[in-house]
Each structure stands twice: as C-alpha cells, then as structure tokens.
Scaffold this motif. Structure first.
Motif, PDB file in Angstrom:
ATOM      1  N   LYS A 170      65.108  93.668  -6.819  1.00  0.00           N
ATOM      2  CA  LYS A 170      66.203  92.712  -6.698  1.00  0.00           C
ATOM      3  C   LYS A 170      67.448  93.320  -7.314  1.00  0.00           C
ATOM      4  N   VAL A 171      68.493  93.400  -6.516  1.00  0.00           N
ATOM      5  CA  VAL A 171      69.738  93.972  -7.052  1.00  0.00           C
ATOM      6  C   VAL A 171      70.835  92.922  -7.029  1.00  0.00           C
ATOM      7  N   ASN A 172      71.783  93.140  -7.902  1.00  0.00           N
ATOM      8  CA  ASN A 172      72.899  92.206  -8.010  1.00  0.00           C
ATOM      9  C   ASN A 172      74.056  92.920  -8.693  1.00  0.00           C
ATOM     10  N   LEU A 214      71.944  80.332 -13.259  1.00  0.00           N
ATOM     11  CA  LEU A 214      71.583  80.679 -11.887  1.00  0.00           C
ATOM     12  C   LEU A 214      70.126  81.107 -11.767  1.00  0.00           C
ATOM     13  N   ASP A 215      69.503  81.344 -12.911  1.00  0.00           N
ATOM     14  CA  ASP A 215      68.152  81.886 -12.921  1.00  0.00           C
ATOM     15  C   ASP A 215      67.116  80.831 -13.311  1.00  0.00           C
ATOM     16  N   VAL A 263      69.714  87.569 -10.709  1.00  0.00           N
ATOM     17  CA  VAL A 263      69.478  88.676 -11.624  1.00  0.00           C
ATOM     18  C   VAL A 263      70.705  88.861 -12.510  1.00  0.00           C
ATOM     19  N   VAL A 264      70.558  88.522 -13.788  1.00  0.00           N
ATOM     20  CA  VAL A 264      71.656  88.700 -14.733  1.00  0.00           C
ATOM     21  C   VAL A 264      71.124  89.470 -15.926  1.00  0.00           C
ATOM     22  N   ARG A 265      71.882  89.530 -17.003  1.00  0.00           N
ATOM     23  CA  ARG A 265      71.471  90.350 -18.125  1.00  0.00           C
ATOM     24  C   ARG A 265      71.654  89.615 -19.444  1.00  0.00           C
ATOM     25  N   GLY A 266      70.736  89.879 -20.384  1.00  0.00           N
ATOM     26  CA  GLY A 266      70.837  89.235 -21.680  1.00  0.00           C
ATOM     27  C   GLY A 266      71.824  89.901 -22.609  1.00  0.00           C
ATOM     28  N   LEU A 267      72.143  91.136 -22.343  1.00  0.00           N
ATOM     29  CA  LEU A 267      73.059  91.855 -23.222  1.00  0.00           C
ATOM     30  C   LEU A 267      74.426  91.950 -22.565  1.00  0.00           C
ATOM     31  N   ASP A 268      75.457  91.814 -23.395  1.00  0.00           N
ATOM     32  CA  ASP A 268      76.812  91.697 -22.870  1.00  0.00           C
ATOM     33  C   ASP A 268      77.405  92.986 -22.318  1.00  0.00           C
ATOM     34  N   TYR A 270      76.460  95.035 -20.159  1.00  0.00           N
ATOM     35  CA  TYR A 270      76.220  95.402 -18.763  1.00  0.00           C
ATOM     36  C   TYR A 270      77.416  95.073 -17.880  1.00  0.00           C
ATOM     37  N   THR A 271      77.656  95.927 -16.903  1.00  0.00           N
ATOM     38  CA  THR A 271      78.744  95.718 -15.948  1.00  0.00           C
ATOM     39  C   THR A 271      78.238  96.081 -14.556  1.00  0.00           C
ATOM     40  N   ARG A 272      78.790  95.423 -13.599  1.00  0.00           N
ATOM     41  CA  ARG A 272      78.522  95.751 -12.195  1.00  0.00           C
ATOM     42  C   ARG A 272      77.028  95.710 -11.855  1.00  0.00           C
ATOM     43  N   THR A 273      76.491  96.865 -11.485  1.00  0.00           N
ATOM     44  CA  THR A 273      75.133  96.904 -10.932  1.00  0.00           C
ATOM     45  C   THR A 273      74.070  96.491 -11.941  1.00  0.00           C
ATOM     46  N   VAL A 274      73.222  95.546 -11.539  1.00  0.00           N
ATOM     47  CA  VAL A 274      72.007  95.235 -12.302  1.00  0.00           C
ATOM     48  C   VAL A 274      70.871  95.071 -11.303  1.00  0.00           C
ATOM     49  N   TRP A 275      69.649  95.340 -11.778  1.00  0.00           N
ATOM     50  CA  TRP A 275      68.494  95.144 -10.890  1.00  0.00           C
ATOM     51  C   TRP A 275      67.230  94.915 -11.704  1.00  0.00           C
ATOM     52  N   GLU A 276      66.247  94.354 -11.042  1.00  0.00           N
ATOM     53  CA  GLU A 276      64.942  94.135 -11.652  1.00  0.00           C
ATOM     54  C   GLU A 276      63.878  94.382 -10.596  1.00  0.00           C
ATOM     55  N   CYS A 277      62.715  94.776 -11.072  1.00  0.00           N
ATOM     56  CA  CYS A 277      61.578  94.926 -10.171  1.00  0.00           C
ATOM     57  C   CYS A 277      60.482  93.964 -10.590  1.00  0.00           C
ATOM     58  N   HIS A 278      60.033  93.160  -9.650  1.00  0.00           N
ATOM     59  CA  HIS A 278      58.999  92.160  -9.918  1.00  0.00           C
ATOM     60  C   HIS A 278      57.800  92.403  -9.024  1.00  0.00           C
ATOM     61  N   PRO A 279      56.596  92.247  -9.601  1.00  0.00           N
ATOM     62  CA  PRO A 279      55.403  92.390  -8.781  1.00  0.00           C
ATOM     63  C   PRO A 279      55.291  91.236  -7.793  1.00  0.00           C
ATOM     64  N   ALA A 280      54.539  91.481  -6.721  1.00  0.00           N
ATOM     65  CA  ALA A 280      54.393  90.454  -5.690  1.00  0.00           C
ATOM     66  C   ALA A 280      53.729  89.217  -6.270  1.00  0.00           C
ATOM     67  N   VAL A 281      52.684  89.425  -7.072  1.00  0.00           N
ATOM     68  CA  VAL A 281      52.062  88.278  -7.738  1.00  0.00           C
ATOM     69  C   VAL A 281      52.803  88.062  -9.053  1.00  0.00           C
ATOM     70  N   GLU A 282      53.610  87.022  -9.068  1.00  0.00           N
ATOM     71  CA  GLU A 282      54.460  86.792 -10.225  1.00  0.00           C
ATOM     72  C   GLU A 282      53.675  86.118 -11.340  1.00  0.00           C
ATOM     73  N   GLY A 283      53.687  86.700 -12.494  1.00  0.00           N
ATOM     74  CA  GLY A 283      53.154  86.035 -13.669  1.00  0.00           C
ATOM     75  C   GLY A 283      54.324  85.530 -14.463  1.00  0.00           C
ATOM     76  N   ALA A 284      54.086  85.237 -15.719  1.00  0.00           N
ATOM     77  CA  ALA A 284      55.178  84.741 -16.548  1.00  0.00           C
ATOM     78  C   ALA A 284      56.157  85.861 -16.886  1.00  0.00           C
ATOM     79  N   GLN A 285      55.618  86.897 -17.526  1.00  0.00           N
ATOM     80  CA  GLN A 285      56.478  88.015 -17.914  1.00  0.00           C
ATOM     81  C   GLN A 285      56.464  89.019 -16.783  1.00  0.00           C
ATOM     82  N   SER A 286      57.143  88.694 -15.716  1.00  0.00           N
ATOM     83  CA  SER A 286      56.876  89.459 -14.512  1.00  0.00           C
ATOM     84  C   SER A 286      57.740  90.699 -14.382  1.00  0.00           C
ATOM     85  N   SER A 287      58.845  90.743 -15.089  1.00  0.00           N
ATOM     86  CA  SER A 287      59.749  91.866 -14.865  1.00  0.00           C
ATOM     87  C   SER A 287      59.117  93.191 -15.281  1.00  0.00           C
TER      88      SER A 287
END
Length: 424
Positions: A170-172, A214-215, A263-268, A270-287
């Motif tokens: 997921k990119v944003n 948004l999340d 897809v956003v970020r917890g740390l300030d 970050y600029t512009r491009t952010v992304w995360e990879c999540h498994p198909a079977v989503e658990g709680a701590q999926s990132s």
RNA sequence: GUGGGCGUAGCUUAGCGGUUAAAGCGCCUGGUUGUGGCCCAGGAGACCGAGGGUUCAAAUCCCUUCGCUCACCCCA
C-alpha cells in the motif's frame, strides 16, 4: 519487593522479550541471510549504529504527540549524567551517523542497511515485543522519485526471495511542510462539526494525530472517512509530481501496489512517499514492513537539508508469516558423523577422529561417556547423524572403527585414519 | 494506559471440594554379553504461580497479587 516471587518469575526473561531457542534459530538466520543477500544485490552496505543514543537524537526528530517517543521510549541516565535512550527505531541513528561521518561528500544517495534490535515500552501482544529486531534500509542524499522506486523494488525483491507472496503493498503520499499543514486544517475543519458521530479514539486522534482519523477501523467512522477531504487533492505541485512520477516508475517496473490514503505515519519527520506491506491474512499487528521518505529529518538533527528514504521490517512478524505460509527454510548443518565409544580409552581416540572429520569440513560429535551403545545410537539417530563410528574394544585394538550408515544400515570396518574420507 | 482469556511435571493438557495429583510427548534405564528409527516394561521429574480467606477437608470455592496471553491505543 515485599513478596518473595517464585523462582521462575525471578528468572524469567523481562516482559516483552523472548529467548530465541535453537529450534527457532534457522528462521532468524534465513531472514537475516535473505536480507543481506538482497541488499547486496542492490548495492547496499551494512551499517551498525549503537544500541543506545543520546535521547535527543530521537526526541528532536520525532515530533510531539507521538506515542513511540512520548511513552514508549526506554530513557535512562548514565553515570556521567548523559540522558540516553535505547533505540526505538532505526532511521534517526543512521542519519545521525551519516551526518557525523560526512557521508554527504560521498556519491549520493548513500545506500545503507541494518539488522538491529529496537526497544519500545508498550504492552506486548502477538507480533509485538518490547525488544524486536528490525531489518531496515536507508537511501540518503537524493530527492528523486527514482530512489523511492528503487527502494520499493528492493522491498518486493526481499519478499520474493523470502518466499512471501501473499501480501499487499500500500503506497500513499503524505505531502510535505508546504502542503500538509493546510490539508490537516481542512481535515480538522471537516471533522470538527462531526465529532459527535465519531468513536472515542477518533476524538482523541482529532487532537493528537488527525491523519490517523483516516485509518480508523470502527464501523461508525467509515462513512466520514469516505467523504473526508483527500490529501491527494491538496498536494502542492512538487509533491504531486513526485507521487505521480513514483507511481509511473512502479508501473514500469511491474510492481503491484494499491494507493491507500489510510497509510500515514506516526513520526513527524516523514514527507511525501509512505508505504506499508500487509499480509493477505490480516492479524492485529499486520504491518510486515513500513517505510517512507524523510526529507526533513537531517535538519532536525542539526545538519543541512538532506533528503532520505527507507523502511523497517520486523523479524518477528516476518517469521510469523513465513510459518503461516509454510515456507521451507534451510535446515541446520547436518551432522555427518557421530562417534559412539564403548570402552576405557576410546573417548580420547573418539576426540581425535572427530577433530579429523571437522578438519575436512564435516560436522562431528562424540557420544557421551558411560552410555550403552544402544543409548548412543539413539542419540545419533535423533540428531540426524548420517554415520556412526563405533569404537569398542575390538576396533580400538585393531586401530579401526565400525562405520555404520544410518540411512541404508550398511556397516563396515575401516581404519581410523580413513574415517574422515569415508564420510559421503 | 484500557479491556478479555489463562496460570497443574521440560512441553501439551486431564483432574474442578475428599485417600500418597494423572496422561501423552520429551528425558533416563532395561527387554541377555556392543547397534538407531517401531514396540514393551520401569524410572526420574510438580511445594498444583504467590499470599490470604471459607471449610472437618482446596489444585479444585472467594479475595488480593504477580505472571503469561489476546485485543484496543499505537506500531515492525
């Protein structure tokens, strides 16, 4: 402590930490080896920074209201009254090292990777620990979106080499200091009259971290999210062009992705491009992996404006998913030779035979003393040994050994000096 | 920080008011003198997380506490 805790409590590993026992070790080695190999293929060089830093390295870079720093950091004072912190995340320390060692004078971007433990004081749960190990990379010194694309290309190569196929990239874009503040104002203006319709957590997010609105996963918040103003419509021209260029490169490189405004970020920083990879079977701590561009970070550390981009990925979560996906990982080095010895004086000879085998690159182990042959055979079998050299009275007297092949049950007598060469 | 579940041998669990707490796996020993993976027999191993209470009697009921675990927040 007034009560006397039980022995087991006293001796237990601290909360949120874990021992990696021998049965788990192959997974760790596999992830580490894969990470290093892929980084090598992309020309990234390893860097190891200290496990603790001046607390300022993290405090100055993270921004206020971020959980990771406000309540989760292990801060302590040493005997020289320096305020130090255990590393809560990888990027700040690497950028500090980049600045300290003048890496700006090298060819840019400087491509670095690391595998290192991070520490966060939060409540442990599945896939989350107070000490966890992260594989991360940083490409520092080049603002071009082509670098973003290369870093994400490395991400997909890493997962592919690992054998993890079922995941979503997921990119944003989260804008920069030019366009983001105005967007956040627009977002707040949209939510302000609607706060009664939103969950309690979102009311908190409204104050501390509006983009997290948004999340939210709450059902009742979904309609508002759907109609909320989109950052994509508020980007400044530079940020928009950067994002469009990146998506173009990703398409050209045949990298599958979805654009996800959540897809956003917890740390300030970050600029512009952010992304995360999540498994198909989503658990709680999926990132499984998350990354982003941080063009403002170096300045926060007192350096010149220096663009950068990178990601971090947690070993523990990767391993959970490797197991879930039944990925086959390489076994430990097999035991080529087990030496069972049955008589006084045979132990010393067994040690010499083992040494000779090891000298020729074969893993060898000597059986325990004072055990029956049957017992030693069982050991050899459960250790997966390929051969057992039996050294009893007869063999010892003849300077020989009975060499038994555990898979085909074949047995023959050979001279002690020939044992190492006889191991297939 | 908030909420749910659980704490019995190394591991997975049974026992849920009443004699010396049980099984499987693992470990050790033996099944004739020196031979594995199957089988059989035996053995070691648990102050039933801790503290207090109820009761003639508690691993079993109640309270407290500690720990583990899952989820929320947040994050890798």
């Amino acid at each position: 402590m007034a009560d006397s805790p039980t022995r087991s409590q006293k001796l237990a590993a601290p909360r949120g930490t874990a021992d990696i026992l021998p049965d788990e070790a192959p997974y760790w080695r596999y992830v580490r080896d894969t990470a290093e190999r892929v980084c090598g293929l992309f020309g990234y060089k390893r860097i190891d920074t200290p496990i603790f830093e001046d607390a300022g390295v993290y405090l100055r870079t993270a921004g206020e209201g971020t959980d990771v720093l406000d309540k989760e950091m292990y801060v302590f004072e040493d005997r020289g009254e320096n305020v130090l912190a255990l590393r809560p995340e990888g990027t700040a320390g690497v950028v500090r090292a980049y600045l300290q060692h003048g890496m700006a004078s090298l060819q840019q971007p400087v491509r670095l990777f690391y595998v290192a433990p991070n520490f966060r004081y939060d409540r442990p749960q599945a896939g989350r620990y107070r000490q966890h190990t992260q594989f991360g990379i940083e490409a520092i010194g080049d603002p071009h979106p082509l670098v973003d694309a290369e870093v994400i290309q490395l991400v997909t190569a890493f997962f592919s080499e690992l054998g993890l196929r079922d995941y979503t990239l997921k990119v944003n874009t989260i804008g920069d200091s030019v366009c983001r503040p105005a967007y956040i104002e627009a977002l707040r203006a949209y939510y302000r009259p609607r706060l009664d319709d939103v969950c309690a957590d979102c009311r908190q997010r409204f104050e501390t971290n509006p983009m997290r609105l948004l999340d939210c996963k709450e059902q009742r918040c979904q309609p508002l999210i759907a109609d909320a103003p989109k950052l994509i419509d508020h980007l400044c021209d530079d940020c928009r062009q950067h994002f469009e260029a990146l998506l173009g490169y990703l398409g050209a490189a045949s990298i599958a992705y979805v654009v996800d405004p959540g897809v956003v970020r917890g740390l300030d920083y970050y600029t512009r491009t952010v992304w995360e990879c999540h498994p198909a079977v989503e658990g709680a701590q999926s990132s499984l992996l998350s990354g982003g561009r941080y063009d403002g970070l170096a300045e926060l550390l007192g350096g010149p404006r220096t663009p950068g981009i990178g990601f971090g990925s947690g070993f523990e979560r990767l391993i959970i998913n490797l197991k879930r996906a039944d990925v086959t990982i390489p076994d430990d080095e097999p035991l080529a030779l087990y030496i069972a010895h049955l008589t006084e004086g045979a132990g010393a000879v067994a040690l010499r035979i083992a040494a000779a085998a090891r000298a020729s690159g074969k893993a060898a182990m000597v059986g325990p003393g004072g055990r029956s042959l049957k017992s030693q055979m069982k050991h050899a079998d459960s250790r997966g040994a390929r051969y057992v050299a039996i050294l009893g009275k007869d063999e010892l007297a003849a300077g020989e050994v009975t060499l038994r092949n555990l898979s085909d049950h074949g047995e023959r007598r050979i001279a002690i000096a020939d044992v190492a060469d006889a191991l297939a």
